[in-house]
Design a protein around this motif. Structure first.
Motif, PDB file in Angstrom:
ATOM      1  N   LYS A   1       0.824  -1.222   0.000  1.00  0.00           N
ATOM      2  CA  LYS A   1       0.000   0.000   0.000  1.00  0.00           C
ATOM      3  C   LYS A   1       0.855   1.268   0.000  1.00  0.00           C
ATOM      4  N   SER A   2       1.805   1.335   0.920  1.00  0.00           N
ATOM      5  CA  SER A   2       2.585   2.572   1.041  1.00  0.00           C
ATOM      6  C   SER A   2       3.442   2.808  -0.197  1.00  0.00           C
ATOM      7  N   THR A   3       4.033   1.734  -0.696  1.00  0.00           N
ATOM      8  CA  THR A   3       4.873   1.854  -1.893  1.00  0.00           C
ATOM      9  C   THR A   3       4.023   2.284  -3.090  1.00  0.00           C
TER      10      THR A   3
ATOM     11  N   GLY B   1       8.044   3.117   8.931  1.00  0.00           N
ATOM     12  CA  GLY B   1       8.168   2.449   7.635  1.00  0.00           C
ATOM     13  C   GLY B   1       7.488   3.257   6.551  1.00  0.00           C
ATOM     14  N   ASP B   2       6.272   3.730   6.863  1.00  0.00           N
ATOM     15  CA  ASP B   2       5.521   4.511   5.883  1.00  0.00           C
ATOM     16  C   ASP B   2       6.272   5.777   5.520  1.00  0.00           C
ATOM     17  N   LYS B   3       6.850   6.382   6.531  1.00  0.00           N
ATOM     18  CA  LYS B   3       7.564   7.633   6.273  1.00  0.00           C
ATOM     19  C   LYS B   3       8.688   7.410   5.281  1.00  0.00           C
TER      20      LYS B   3
ATOM     21  N   ILE C   1      -6.780   7.593   1.808  1.00  0.00           N
ATOM     22  CA  ILE C   1      -6.726   7.056   3.170  1.00  0.00           C
ATOM     23  C   ILE C   1      -6.187   5.631   3.097  1.00  0.00           C
ATOM     24  N   GLU C   2      -5.021   5.429   3.673  1.00  0.00           N
ATOM     25  CA  GLU C   2      -4.421   4.089   3.685  1.00  0.00           C
ATOM     26  C   GLU C   2      -4.820   3.383   4.974  1.00  0.00           C
ATOM     27  N   THR C   3      -5.378   2.197   4.837  1.00  0.00           N
ATOM     28  CA  THR C   3      -5.778   1.472   6.034  1.00  0.00           C
ATOM     29  C   THR C   3      -5.418   0.001   5.908  1.00  0.00           C
TER      30      THR C   3
HETATM   31 MG   LIG Z   1       1.988   0.821   4.834  1.00  0.00          MG
END
Ligand SMILES: [Mg+2]
Ligand SMILES: Nc1nc2c(ncn2[C@@H]2O[C@H](COP(=O)(O)OP(=O)(O)O)[C@@H](O)[C@H]2O)c(=O)[nH]1
Length: 331
Positions: free
Chosen positions: A70-72, A106-108, A155-157
């Motif tokens: 998701k984050s990538t 990690g997301d950062k 919105i990432e969940t």
């Molecule tokens: Mg993530």
């Protein structure tokens, strides 16, 4: 109190947000996340004031199990949205992060290009902090971002638990990311989450994974045919994507655009937005009720006792809940 916790007046938050001041936006989100009664008074006032300036953004939820990418995906896909002229706000909710803060860090690191762009605002939410107020805090953060002029809210969940349904109920478009797995493609995936999705993207479709991803795509698309169609008549599409090389990105933008065209025709989007407002109202009732419950003298202690009784098996959760509610409200 340390300076970073100091509060502004509703007026100052309002003016700062409308002027697009990121620092004030961040402080306002901290304010709406707060459960202090003095903060609630300011934030209720602020929300009331910003409401007429909300609703113009595309509200998009992105979900999937931890590690699906998701984050990538957001880091790369977000850059494309910015090139297309979007002003992008990203809110991340990770119910697992409140303990370790690991995922947030990690997301950062995973969004380091985006986090340097002027058109982008990233806010990891303080998940698990508020008493069942995560949904409300996220929704309110989204509205603040809209009032600050952002045109797309992502919105990432994490694809587990209650936060899924809450987020589904506050966004227009819900994108589910899935991995192509070996064996039964549908194993371990909750049917409920697939039913909530407006589109499904099979991630990491690159290198040796491309064939497997294509197989997964077909198999999910077939599985979706077994579900009853969505009441708006939208048919969930399944695509493959890679955040490494951007494969599938144009297609995903295409699906999102088609979805909005579909929803904007015959007033479905405004019906959806109305549904989101009613959901907000109901979430607030739940939240305020719970807050009042816990604020009633003796209830925190009584709750602890009933929790222990439930764990010991001397009472059932249902009976414990009834006892507590009767105690708090004499019903
Ligand atoms: Mg993530
Ligand atoms: N090969 C490949 N790896 C990816 C892709 N997207 C993410 N990953 C890797 O998958 C892991 C988890 O990614 P992350 O974005 O943190 O997943 P999240 O937990 O869903 O946010 C990381 O090691 C990424 O480098 C992709 O498109 N292709």
């Amino acid at each position: 109190m340390p300076a970073k916790f100091s509060r502004l007046s509703a007026d100052d938050y309002f003016n700062g947000i409308r002027a697009g001041d990121r620092m004030i936006l961040s402080r306002a989100i901290t304010l709406v996340e707060s459960t202090l009664l003095t903060d609630k008074a300011i934030s209720d006032d602020l929300l009331e004031r910003i409401l007429p300036f909300t609703g113009q953004a595309r509200r998009i939820g992105i979900t999937g199990v931890p590690g699906v990418g998701k984050s990538t995906f957001i880091e790369r896909f977000g850059q494309l949205l910015v090139r297309e002229g979007e002003k992008l706000a990203i809110l991340t909710i990770d119910p697992t992060s409140s303990k370790s803060h690991g995922s947030i860090l990690g997301d950062k690191t995973r969004m380091d290009v985006l986090s340097k762009l002027e058109e982008v605002y990233i806010r990891p939410s303080a998940a698990g902090s508020a008493l069942g107020g995560v949904a409300n805090a996220t929704r309110e953060a989204m509205l603040l971002c809209e009032a600050a002029g952002f045109t797309t809210i992502l919105i990432e969940t994490v694809g587990v638990g209650q936060s899924e349904t809450s987020v589904r109920n506050m966004v227009d478009f819900f994108l589910l990311l899935m991995l192509a797995g070996a064996g039964d493609e549908l194993q371990g995936i909750k049917k409920g989450i697939m039913e909530m999705a407006d589109a499904i993207a099979i991630t990491k479709s690159d290198g040796a994974n491309i064939q497997e991803s294509e197989k997964a795509r077909i198999s999910y698309q077939n599985a979706l045919h077994l579900f009853p169609p969505d009441e708006s008549g939208w048919i969930t599409e399944v695509l493959t994507t890679s955040a490494l090389d951007g494969a599938g990105f144009e297609e995903i933008i295409g699906v999102i655009n088609r979805y909005y065209e579909h929803m904007e025709s015959s007033g479905r989007l405004s019906a959806l937005r109305n549904h989101q407002k009613i959901q907000w109202l109901n979430d607030l009732i739940d939240y305020l009720q719970r807050r009042q419950f816990l604020a009633t003298p003796g209830m925190k202690e009584a709750l602890k006792l009933q929790e222990q009784a439930v764990l010991k098996g001397t009472t059932s959760p249902y009976k414990a809940a009834r006892t507590l509610v009767e105690l708090a409200w004499n019903v």
